[in-house]
Enzyme design. Sequence first.
Site, short mmCIF file in Angstrom:
data_model
loop_
_atom_site.label_atom_id
_atom_site.label_comp_id
_atom_site.label_asym_id
_atom_site.label_seq_id
_atom_site.Cartn_x
_atom_site.Cartn_y
_atom_site.Cartn_z
N CYS A 111 -7.45 -5.86 -6.71
CA CYS A 111 -8.47 -5.66 -5.68
C CYS A 111 -9.78 -6.40 -6.05
O CYS A 111 -9.86 -7.05 -7.09
CB CYS A 111 -8.76 -4.18 -5.55
SG CYS A 111 -9.50 -3.51 -7.05
N CYS A 118 -8.94 -0.48 -12.39
CA CYS A 118 -8.97 -1.89 -11.95
C CYS A 118 -9.71 -2.74 -12.97
O CYS A 118 -9.33 -3.87 -13.27
CB CYS A 118 -9.65 -2.01 -10.59
SG CYS A 118 -9.09 -0.82 -9.39
N CYS A 139 -1.70 1.51 -8.64
CA CYS A 139 -1.66 0.75 -7.38
C CYS A 139 -0.57 -0.31 -7.38
O CYS A 139 -0.27 -0.89 -6.34
CB CYS A 139 -3.00 0.09 -7.12
SG CYS A 139 -3.38 -1.18 -8.35
N ASP A 152 -0.76 -3.20 -8.89
CA ASP A 152 -1.31 -4.55 -9.00
C ASP A 152 -1.10 -5.12 -10.40
O ASP A 152 -0.94 -4.38 -11.37
CB ASP A 152 -2.80 -4.55 -8.65
CG ASP A 152 -3.02 -4.34 -7.15
OD1 ASP A 152 -2.09 -4.64 -6.38
OD2 ASP A 152 -4.10 -3.88 -6.78
#
Length: 148
Positions: free
Chosen positions: A60, A104, A35, A37
Amino acid sequence: MGKYPNFLMEHFQNPKNVGEISDSDGVGTVGNASCGDIMQMFIKVDGNRISQATFKTFGCGAAIATSSILTERIKGATIDEALKISERISKEILSELPEEKIPCFTLATNALKLAIEEYRCKQVGLRQKKEFDSLKKEAQKIGKSEVS
Ligand code: FES
């Protein structure tokens, strides 16, 4: 974060330990390739115990919630205990997260591992400097001079 259990929702809505430790003893920075991130984790160690742990992320809700839980639980732990706590939390949380959110969560655990690695490298560097200084003193006592 609609389908998440309450304890994760609580940490997502009220994340703990957000921010930076300016005089940290270890910082770990990792990215989530899927992603884009980024996560940074900071630790402060006093007498081999983690006295502070914080994080900053562009991640996230799952990344925020899991980092909040991890930083809360490792406070007061030794370095070795922190790594075990991280493994325990992995087992606890991974079963609660949808599969696509697992990367994540691993942002937080990987950032912690890197922060600990940096802390350990600094410790080795300090020990080596002490040994060097001590050898230098001995050499000077017997009249050796330093070439620089
Ligand atoms: S989607 Fe990027 S950290 Fe979760």
